[in-house]
Design an enzyme around this catalytic site. Structure first.
Site, PDB file in Angstrom:
ATOM      1  N   ASP A 175       0.844  -1.210   0.000  1.00 14.49           N
ATOM      2  CA  ASP A 175       0.000   0.000   0.000  1.00 14.49           C
ATOM      3  C   ASP A 175       0.877   1.258   0.000  1.00 14.49           C
ATOM      4  OD1 ASP A 175      -2.147   1.687   0.149  1.00 14.49           O
ATOM      5  OD2 ASP A 175      -2.734   1.119   2.180  1.00 14.49           O
ATOM      6  N   LYS A 228       0.919   3.825  -2.121  1.00 11.63           N
ATOM      7  CA  LYS A 228       0.249   5.065  -2.558  1.00 11.63           C
ATOM      8  C   LYS A 228       1.177   5.960  -3.382  1.00 11.63           C
ATOM      9  CE  LYS A 228      -3.189   5.111   1.149  1.00 11.63           C
ATOM     10  NZ  LYS A 228      -2.776   4.025   2.044  1.00 11.63           N
ATOM     11  N   ASP A 281       3.548  10.423  -8.608  1.00 15.39           N
ATOM     12  CA  ASP A 281       4.668  11.248  -9.084  1.00 15.39           C
ATOM     13  C   ASP A 281       4.651  11.276 -10.611  1.00 15.39           C
ATOM     14  OD1 ASP A 281       7.174  12.701  -9.084  1.00 15.39           O
ATOM     15  OD2 ASP A 281       7.558  11.802  -7.117  1.00 15.39           O
TER      16      ASP A 281
END
Ligand code: BMP
Length: 261
Positions: free
Chosen positions: A92, A94, A97
């Site tokens: 996880d 996340k 970019d």
């Protein structure tokens, strides 16, 4: 009110993301739509619970950057457990970019050991597709799908309708690499996409730090999610094994009630 859905086997045929096909199949075979979020800091403790949880879950979710002794030996032990019990490894992280940076981050931090990772829609389709498509297509990497974060469970979060809709559009247009969503409610009618939802507890409603929990029944029957992600409500109990059974049964019963017999 029960809304009838397609069966998991029917949805497996509609899915194009490789990890989704595998997931629909293992959910059906193991009779589980429970993902366990193991947020312990001690690596050994995570492995011990993952081994106990294996038969009850379709996925084990971790945060690699919060684990002591996180290294290749640890990830290879987790991969061995995932193979033994047939569950997905969910990192996880996340990611959010530009495409080039995403690609470098994913290759270094997740692609070799995780089956699925979370990604914010915020950077847009081009960044996401250019980073993940080649990694997912590469037969030598374990990573075979991404989950787009469409909504968050925490109080006061900034995921507004515009962000959620934009993220839904990215998912629907990239179903070869997107398994589905992290969301609070069903947001897409594309039946190959899977709705995963955190913020679930049968005993408490908040942790006092912004997290908002609701019941399994509300998450699946009312808000039409497919998979519940449960963390502390199981992991912080003195008897996680009995809680695993309790949450697995509640989640599977709620999902089965809405599927054709
Ligand atoms: P818990 O059930 O203990 O609150 O854990 C939920 C898990 O799901 C945590 O690992 C958290 O980081 C994650 N999560 C969440 O709670 N809400 C979101 O909207 C997205 C998440 O990834």
């Amino acid at each position: 009110k029960i809304r009838v859905r397609l069966s998991l086997q029917q949805r497996e045929k509609l899915a194009t993301c490789p990890v989704s096909k595998r997931l629909f199949s293992l959910m059906h075979t193991k009779a589980t739509n429970l993902c366990l979020a193991i947020d312990y800091e001690e690596g050994e403790r995570i492995l011990e619970l993952a081994d106990k949880a294996g038969p009850f879950v379709c996925a084990v979710k971790v945060h690699a950057d919060t684990i002591d002794e996180f290294n290749e030996s640890w990830t290879s032990k987790l991969v061995a457990l995932a193979n033994k019990h047939d569950f997905l490894i969910f990192e996880d992280r996340k990611f959010a970019d530009t495409g080039n940076t995403l690609s470098m981050q994913v290759k270094r931090n997740a692609a070799s050991w995780a089956d699925i990772v979370t990604v914010y829609g915020i950077a847009g389709e081009k960044s996401i597709r250019s980073a993940f498509q080649p990694i997912i297509a590469d037969p030598s990497t374990r990573l075979k799908g991404i989950l787009l974060i469409a909504q968050l469970s925490c109080e006061g979060n900034l995921c507004d309708t515009e962000y959620t809709n934009g993220t839904r559009r990215i998912a629907e247009a990239n179903q070869d690499i997107v398994c589905g969503f992290i969301t609070q409610e069903k947001i897409s009618d594309k039946l190959g996409l899977i709705h995963w939802t955190p913020g679930v507890s049968l005993d408490e409603t908040t942790d006092g730090k912004g997290q908002q929990w609701r019941s399994v029944e509300k998450a699946i029957m009312e808000q039409q999610n497919d998979i519940v992600i449960v963390g502390r409500a199981i992991c912080n109990k003195t008897t996680p094994a009995s809680e695993l059974r309790r949450y697995r049964d509640a989640a599977w019963e709620a999902l089965s009630a809405a599927m054709p017999k």
